[in-house]
Design a protein around this motif. Structure first.
Motif, PDB file in Angstrom:
ATOM      1  N   ILE A   1      -4.550  -6.881 -10.413  1.00 11.33           N
ATOM      2  CA  ILE A   1      -3.587  -6.279  -9.473  1.00 11.33           C
ATOM      3  C   ILE A   1      -3.423  -4.792  -9.777  1.00 11.33           C
ATOM      4  O   ILE A   1      -3.437  -3.943  -8.875  1.00 11.33           O
ATOM      5  CB  ILE A   1      -2.226  -7.002  -9.562  1.00 11.33           C
ATOM      6  N   LEU A   2      -3.267  -4.461 -11.050  1.00 11.22           N
ATOM      7  CA  LEU A   2      -3.011  -3.076 -11.450  1.00 11.22           C
ATOM      8  C   LEU A   2      -4.168  -2.139 -11.102  1.00 11.22           C
ATOM      9  O   LEU A   2      -3.946  -0.995 -10.692  1.00 11.22           O
ATOM     10  CB  LEU A   2      -2.737  -3.012 -12.958  1.00 11.22           C
TER      11      LEU A   2
ATOM     12  N   SER B   1      -4.044  -1.799  -4.247  1.00 12.58           N
ATOM     13  CA  SER B   1      -2.634  -1.806  -4.671  1.00 12.58           C
ATOM     14  C   SER B   1      -2.039  -0.403  -4.605  1.00 12.58           C
ATOM     15  O   SER B   1      -1.178  -0.040  -5.407  1.00 12.58           O
ATOM     16  CB  SER B   1      -2.514  -2.342  -6.106  1.00 12.58           C
ATOM     17  N   ARG B   2      -2.453   0.371  -3.622  1.00 18.24           N
ATOM     18  CA  ARG B   2      -2.050   1.781  -3.531  1.00 18.24           C
ATOM     19  C   ARG B   2      -0.546   1.970  -3.374  1.00 18.24           C
ATOM     20  O   ARG B   2       0.005   2.963  -3.825  1.00 18.24           O
ATOM     21  CB  ARG B   2      -2.754   2.455  -2.348  1.00 18.24           C
TER      22      ARG B   2
ATOM     23  N   MET C   1       1.905   0.577  -4.766  1.00 25.63           N
ATOM     24  CA  MET C   1       2.698   0.178  -5.933  1.00 25.63           C
ATOM     25  C   MET C   1       3.563   1.338  -6.441  1.00 25.63           C
ATOM     26  O   MET C   1       3.071   2.452  -6.611  1.00 25.63           O
ATOM     27  CB  MET C   1       1.768  -0.297  -7.053  1.00 25.63           C
ATOM     28  N   SER C   2       4.837   1.066  -6.686  1.00 24.46           N
ATOM     29  CA  SER C   2       5.714   2.122  -7.206  1.00 24.46           C
ATOM     30  C   SER C   2       5.432   2.354  -8.687  1.00 24.46           C
ATOM     31  O   SER C   2       4.864   1.493  -9.375  1.00 24.46           O
ATOM     32  CB  SER C   2       7.183   1.730  -7.021  1.00 24.46           C
ATOM     33  N   ASP C   3       5.839   3.509  -9.189  1.00 26.73           N
ATOM     34  CA  ASP C   3       5.604   3.847 -10.590  1.00 26.73           C
ATOM     35  C   ASP C   3       6.316   2.887 -11.540  1.00 26.73           C
ATOM     36  O   ASP C   3       5.769   2.506 -12.581  1.00 26.73           O
ATOM     37  CB  ASP C   3       6.064   5.284 -10.879  1.00 26.73           C
TER      38      ASP C   3
ATOM     39  N   CYS D   1       7.218  -0.262 -10.803  1.00 24.36           N
ATOM     40  CA  CYS D   1       6.518  -1.550 -10.692  1.00 24.36           C
ATOM     41  C   CYS D   1       5.269  -1.542 -11.562  1.00 24.36           C
ATOM     42  O   CYS D   1       5.012  -2.498 -12.311  1.00 24.36           O
ATOM     43  CB  CYS D   1       6.156  -1.820  -9.237  1.00 24.36           C
ATOM     44  N   GLU D   2       4.497  -0.464 -11.488  1.00 19.29           N
ATOM     45  CA  GLU D   2       3.287  -0.334 -12.302  1.00 19.29           C
ATOM     46  C   GLU D   2       3.622  -0.439 -13.791  1.00 19.29           C
ATOM     47  O   GLU D   2       2.965  -1.175 -14.541  1.00 19.29           O
ATOM     48  CB  GLU D   2       2.632   1.016 -12.008  1.00 19.29           C
TER      49      GLU D   2
ATOM     50  N   LEU E   1       4.537  -4.034 -14.723  1.00 25.74           N
ATOM     51  CA  LEU E   1       3.382  -4.938 -14.725  1.00 25.74           C
ATOM     52  C   LEU E   1       2.558  -4.756 -16.003  1.00 25.74           C
ATOM     53  O   LEU E   1       2.094  -5.738 -16.598  1.00 25.74           O
ATOM     54  CB  LEU E   1       2.510  -4.707 -13.493  1.00 25.74           C
TER      55      LEU E   1
ATOM     56  N   ARG F   1      -8.063   1.986  -9.454  1.00 24.44           N
ATOM     57  CA  ARG F   1      -6.880   2.665  -8.899  1.00 24.44           C
ATOM     58  C   ARG F   1      -6.386   3.795  -9.788  1.00 24.44           C
ATOM     59  O   ARG F   1      -5.950   4.849  -9.299  1.00 24.44           O
ATOM     60  CB  ARG F   1      -5.764   1.631  -8.672  1.00 24.44           C
TER      61      ARG F   1
END
Length: 205
Positions: free
Chosen positions: A54-55, A60-61, A63-65, A67-68, A71, A154
């Motif tokens: 996912i990461l 997965s563009r 994705m908030s910082d 959230c990243e 994870l 990513r």
């Protein structure tokens, strides 16, 4: 946290050769009869590998910082629980390709996520386990990114400005914790760099 084993982490920005050096170090320590384990982050166990996909997925563009960041922490928590803590208790030398320093640098210095937040969450997910010794492989940002031969993930696809902040973050860590962290300039071939790595290993383990 005290443990019987040794915990050594390999860090560095994209293309720095840290994964190659970790593999060579693993082979070297095994040849010397040491009880050694090599793992990577994010990943290393089934749940963490699923999070890794996912990461790093370019899809997965959005994705908030934060959230990243969380994870990466979740993947780390599972790896600590399943592998790192038990192995250290059993007296293994655990070599880890990335650990909490990567989140401090990539999500903190790189993305601007609060460093104290990262370190607070990090203490919880690692159960207080810290690397006994960390090797950071330092390489010119553009040179490192140019080494990538396959499609970029990513994180690798981010701007040169982002990757420069990551590199500066690693350099800052080396200045802040000179006893634990050793910065190795990647300005030679992998065999020459491995000789430097082995000198550190021989002193430490």
């Amino acid at each position: 946290m005290k443990h019987k084993g040794k915990f050594i982490t390999f860090e560095g920005s994209e293309g720095s050769g840290k994964s190659t050096q970790a593999r060579l170090a693993h082979r070297y320590l095994k040849s010397r009869g040491r009880k050694v384990l090599l793992i990577r982050e994010p990943g290393g166990v089934k749940i963490s590998e699923q999070i890794r996909r996912i990461l790093l997925d370019v899809k997965s563009r959005g994705m908030s910082d934060v959230c990243e960041t969380l994870l990466y922490m979740a993947a780390r928590a599972q790896l600590v629980q399943e592998v790192i803590e038990p192995a250290l208790k059993q007296g293994f030398i655990v070599l880890c390709d990335r650990f909490l320093d990567s989140t401090v640098v990539y999500q903190g210095y790189g993305n601007g996520v609060d460093l104290e937040f990262i370190r607070t969450v990090g203490r919880a997910v690692t159960k207080g386990i810290k690397p006994d010794f960390t090797l950071i492989f330092d390489l010119d940002t553009r040179q490192g990114l140019s080494r990538k031969k396959t499609a970029k993930d990513r994180i690798e696809s981010r701007s040169i400005g982002y990757h420069n902040r990551v590199r500066r973050g690693y350099q800052a860590l080396a200045r802040q914790e000179p006893k634990r962290v050793k910065l190795i300039k990647v300005n030679d071939g992998k065999a020459a760099i491995q000789r430097i790595v082995r000198r550190f290993l021989n002193k430490f383990v």
